[in-house]
Design a protein around this motif. Structure first.
Motif, PDB file in Angstrom:
ATOM      1  N   GLN A   1       9.189   4.187   9.972  1.00 30.03           N
ATOM      2  CA  GLN A   1       9.430   5.380   9.167  1.00 30.03           C
ATOM      3  C   GLN A   1       8.764   5.307   7.793  1.00 30.03           C
ATOM      4  OE1 GLN A   1      11.276   8.036  10.240  1.00 30.03           O
ATOM      5  NE2 GLN A   1      11.727   7.107  12.222  1.00 30.03           N
ATOM      6  N   ASN A   2       8.472   4.089   7.323  1.00 30.15           N
ATOM      7  CA  ASN A   2       8.005   3.906   5.946  1.00 30.15           C
ATOM      8  C   ASN A   2       6.610   3.312   5.931  1.00 30.15           C
ATOM      9  OD1 ASN A   2       7.890   3.585   3.151  1.00 30.15           O
ATOM     10  ND2 ASN A   2       9.012   1.635   3.188  1.00 30.15           N
ATOM     11  N   ASN A   3       5.610   4.164   5.733  1.00 31.73           N
ATOM     12  CA  ASN A   3       4.234   3.707   5.633  1.00 31.73           C
ATOM     13  C   ASN A   3       4.041   3.010   4.286  1.00 31.73           C
ATOM     14  OD1 ASN A   3       1.474   3.289   5.611  1.00 31.73           O
ATOM     15  ND2 ASN A   3       0.939   5.459   5.515  1.00 31.73           N
ATOM     16  N   LEU A   4       3.807   1.714   4.315  1.00 32.54           N
ATOM     17  CA  LEU A   4       3.755   0.908   3.102  1.00 32.54           C
ATOM     18  C   LEU A   4       2.460   1.072   2.320  1.00 32.54           C
ATOM     19  CD1 LEU A   4       5.340  -2.343   4.575  1.00 32.54           C
ATOM     20  CD2 LEU A   4       6.451  -0.651   3.097  1.00 32.54           C
ATOM     21  N   VAL A   5       1.472   1.771   2.893  1.00 34.99           N
ATOM     22  CA  VAL A   5       0.215   1.983   2.175  1.00 34.99           C
ATOM     23  C   VAL A   5      -0.079   3.470   2.022  1.00 34.99           C
ATOM     24  CG1 VAL A   5      -0.768  -0.245   2.806  1.00 34.99           C
ATOM     25  CG2 VAL A   5      -1.125   1.721   4.320  1.00 34.99           C
ATOM     26  N   ALA A   6       0.957   4.273   1.983  1.00 35.67           N
ATOM     27  CA  ALA A   6       0.770   5.706   1.776  1.00 35.67           C
ATOM     28  C   ALA A   6       0.336   5.976   0.339  1.00 35.67           C
ATOM     29  CB  ALA A   6       2.071   6.452   2.078  1.00 35.67           C
ATOM     30  N   GLY A   7      -0.250   7.112   0.107  1.00 35.02           N
ATOM     31  CA  GLY A   7      -0.657   7.500  -1.234  1.00 35.02           C
ATOM     32  C   GLY A   7      -1.814   6.663  -1.745  1.00 35.02           C
ATOM     33  N   ASP A   8      -1.612   6.048  -2.909  1.00 36.26           N
ATOM     34  CA  ASP A   8      -2.674   5.269  -3.534  1.00 36.26           C
ATOM     35  C   ASP A   8      -2.728   3.836  -3.027  1.00 36.26           C
ATOM     36  OD1 ASP A   8      -3.398   7.424  -5.124  1.00 36.26           O
ATOM     37  OD2 ASP A   8      -1.947   6.888  -6.684  1.00 36.26           O
ATOM     38  N   GLY A   9      -1.881   3.478  -2.073  1.00 36.30           N
ATOM     39  CA  GLY A   9      -1.912   2.127  -1.538  1.00 36.30           C
ATOM     40  C   GLY A   9      -0.778   1.288  -2.085  1.00 36.30           C
ATOM     41  N   PRO A  10      -0.656   0.046  -1.633  1.00 36.96           N
ATOM     42  CA  PRO A  10       0.485  -0.784  -2.015  1.00 36.96           C
ATOM     43  C   PRO A  10       0.380  -1.305  -3.443  1.00 36.96           C
ATOM     44  CG  PRO A  10      -1.035  -2.037  -0.640  1.00 36.96           C
ATOM     45  CD  PRO A  10      -1.538  -0.619  -0.667  1.00 36.96           C
ATOM     46  N   ASP A  11       1.539  -1.361  -4.124  1.00 34.43           N
ATOM     47  CA  ASP A  11       1.598  -1.970  -5.447  1.00 34.43           C
ATOM     48  C   ASP A  11       1.808  -3.479  -5.349  1.00 34.43           C
ATOM     49  OD1 ASP A  11       1.344   0.509  -6.696  1.00 34.43           O
ATOM     50  OD2 ASP A  11       3.510   0.874  -6.580  1.00 34.43           O
ATOM     51  N   ASP A  12       2.352  -3.921  -4.232  1.00 33.68           N
ATOM     52  CA  ASP A  12       2.662  -5.331  -4.010  1.00 33.68           C
ATOM     53  C   ASP A  12       1.394  -6.071  -3.569  1.00 33.68           C
ATOM     54  OD1 ASP A  12       3.455  -7.792  -2.938  1.00 33.68           O
ATOM     55  OD2 ASP A  12       5.380  -7.007  -2.268  1.00 33.68           O
ATOM     56  N   PRO A  13       0.976  -7.108  -4.313  1.00 33.78           N
ATOM     57  CA  PRO A  13      -0.238  -7.850  -3.924  1.00 33.78           C
ATOM     58  C   PRO A  13      -0.154  -8.452  -2.533  1.00 33.78           C
ATOM     59  CG  PRO A  13       0.410  -8.395  -6.166  1.00 33.78           C
ATOM     60  CD  PRO A  13       1.530  -7.577  -5.593  1.00 33.78           C
ATOM     61  N   ASP A  14       1.037  -8.901  -2.119  1.00 32.91           N
ATOM     62  CA  ASP A  14       1.188  -9.470  -0.778  1.00 32.91           C
ATOM     63  C   ASP A  14       0.945  -8.411   0.296  1.00 32.91           C
ATOM     64  OD1 ASP A  14       1.756 -11.978  -1.750  1.00 32.91           O
ATOM     65  OD2 ASP A  14       3.935 -11.714  -1.683  1.00 32.91           O
ATOM     66  N   LEU A  15       1.470  -7.202   0.067  1.00 27.81           N
ATOM     67  CA  LEU A  15       1.231  -6.119   1.016  1.00 27.81           C
ATOM     68  C   LEU A  15      -0.245  -5.751   1.054  1.00 27.81           C
ATOM     69  CD1 LEU A  15       4.182  -3.587   0.574  1.00 27.81           C
ATOM     70  CD2 LEU A  15       3.712  -5.076   2.524  1.00 27.81           C
TER      71      LEU A  15
END
Length: 460
Positions: free
Chosen positions: A402-416
């Protein structure tokens, strides 16, 4: 080990919607097959649609390798030089039979079967009289007649294809023929965890369960026939399907409900009864596995597209740890169905990364789902937004994706970000190794030369 008879039973649009996988449905004969055989809990297919996924079962190759980038009745065909499972088994001395549907080609004679027992239906748009020849109970009876009629001194391979659970279209509506099968009250069925609990979805679930009872009966007839003929102990029975349920967020999508599939194997005295395997496997591996069990060598291919993509999991079944190479990832994708939907995906034990190559709605619905009761319940949910070009899901924390972790401008988390970049690169490497045409740009539909208009000077 003597080469066994092989019976490959397959149906439409089932996913893992049977009792032995935890679904709240009554499937006693399928569950009995699992209890007396091996159940694969993480078996995924190469495409969330019929013909392309089925082509992988027959060739051990991904659809973009073997040419089946769309449906068999929509101008897509296997490459002429593909090596097909029934053809290879026939060359090795197997007597090969086709019962019911196949939906890999409009020219079933090219598949290499010694005998085709059933007129070949293709789609839900095919005249109903043709569909009747592929109904589970009818097809199972045909197989039973063959199984109990001879001595079968030579091994045989039988492909037994059931039409159910395919939707049927009539007057612009696609349903599961609730008036044909005995169906439960929609109020009594359990909802699907990946969909909202709405009336149209419940009514489709109930009708789907009626169709499912026919599949279960068909499996029972096949198993009983083998027992009656004295063949059960000498036969490897495989039961699978080509993709997930014909419901929103399943068929036609690379979410897990679209690419997960039943896979059950039974071979008395050889395979451990009641075993559950949680290794990642792909339906592209079934080809290599069946040839391995039949003691038939893989074909040698002179190609530049990666060759045979599947790997045999027979050593896993036979406790040959030295000969087994487990997967840490599987690949899936889609190019054409009833419209252009170019998508590729990589799935590991924890992560799913999806790359979308076109302007697409949030959730693509195939026509049979769009024009169904369930589809109409979620039109706005699925088509109200545009899908991201990249998707990343943590399947441990978010199993319903349900939660696309790279939606929008992309991930803020360096690990992601590192995870996204790694999976993106692995997917691209696989596409490059298998000569995926999407890397060159949009893929034109079917036989483009045949449908394009020529200018007067011969240029297009």
């Amino acid at each position: 080990m003597t080469s066994p008879h092989i019976v490959l039973v397959h149906c439409h649009d089932l996913g893992k919607y049977v009792g032995c996988y935890g679904a709240a449905v009554d499937t006693p004969r399928i569950d009995d097959l699992a209890d007396n055989g091996v159940r694969f809990d993480r078996h995924f297919v190469t495409a969330p649609q019929c013909s392309p996924s089925r082509s992988s079962l027959l060739t051990g190759r991904h659809p973009h390798q073997n040419g089946m980038l769309g449906l068999a009745h929509a101008d897509w065909e296997l490459h002429d030089d593909e090596h097909l499972l029934p053809e290879l088994l026939a060359e090795a001395g197997y007597e090969t039979h086709l019962f019911g549907l196949q939906h890999v080609t409009e020219y079933p004679d090219r598949l290499g079967y010694d005998r085709i027992h059933t007129e070949q239906p293709l789609t839900a748009e095919t005249p109903p009289s043709i569909h009747e020849t592929a109904r589970a109970r009818t097809v199972a009876d045909e197989f039973a007649t063959m199984a109990t009629a001879g001595d079968h001194d030579d091994p045989f391979f039988a492909s037994v294809g059931f039409f159910e659970l395919h939707r049927v279209g009539e007057n612009g509506h696609f349903g599961f023929e609730g008036d044909r099968y005995e169906t439960p009250d929609p109020e009594t069925v359990d909802p699907l965890e990946f969909l909202p609990d709405r009336p149209g979805i419940r009514s489709d679930i109930a009708a789907m369960q009626g169709m499912l009872s026919a599949i279960d009966d068909g499996i029972g007839t096949v198993l009983d026939a083998l027992e009656d003929a004295g063949l059960a102990d000498d036969t490897l029975v495989v039961f699978t399907t080509e993709h997930g349920l014909a419901m929103p967020r399943a068929k036609g999508s690379c979410f897990d409900p679209g690419i997960e599939a039943t896979l059950l194997l039974r071979y008395p005295g050889v395979l451990e009864s009641g075993r559950v395997v949680d290794d990642l496997v792909s339906n592209v591996d079934v080809f290599s596995t069946l040839l391995d069990v039949a003691d038939v060598e893989l074909p040698e291919l002179e190609v530049d597209d990666g060759g045979i993509a599947g790997r045999s999991f027979a050593p896993l079944l036979l406790d040959d740890e030295d000969g087994y190479e487990p997967r840490d990832r599987v690949f899936a994708g889609m190019t054409w169905h009833d419209r252009y939907n170019p998508t590729r995906a990589i799935r590991t034990e924890r992560w799913k990364y999806v790359r979308n190559f076109w302007h697409l709605p949030a959730v693509y619905l195939t026509t049979d789902i769009y024009c169904s009761d369930a589809g109409r319940e979620v039109h706005e949910d699925c088509y109200g937004e545009q899908r991201a070009y990249e998707e990343l899901y943590d399947l441990e924390a978010d199993p319903l994706e349900q939660n696309n972790l790279v939606a929008g401008d992309g991930p803020d988390d360096p690990d992601l970000e590192r995870t996204r970049d790694r999976l993106r690169e692995e997917l691209r490497e696989w596409m490059d190794e298998t000569n995926d045409p999407l890397l060159e740009g949009p893929v034109l539909p079917g036989d483009w030369d045949a449908i394009s208009l020529s200018s007067t000077d011969g240029r297009r």
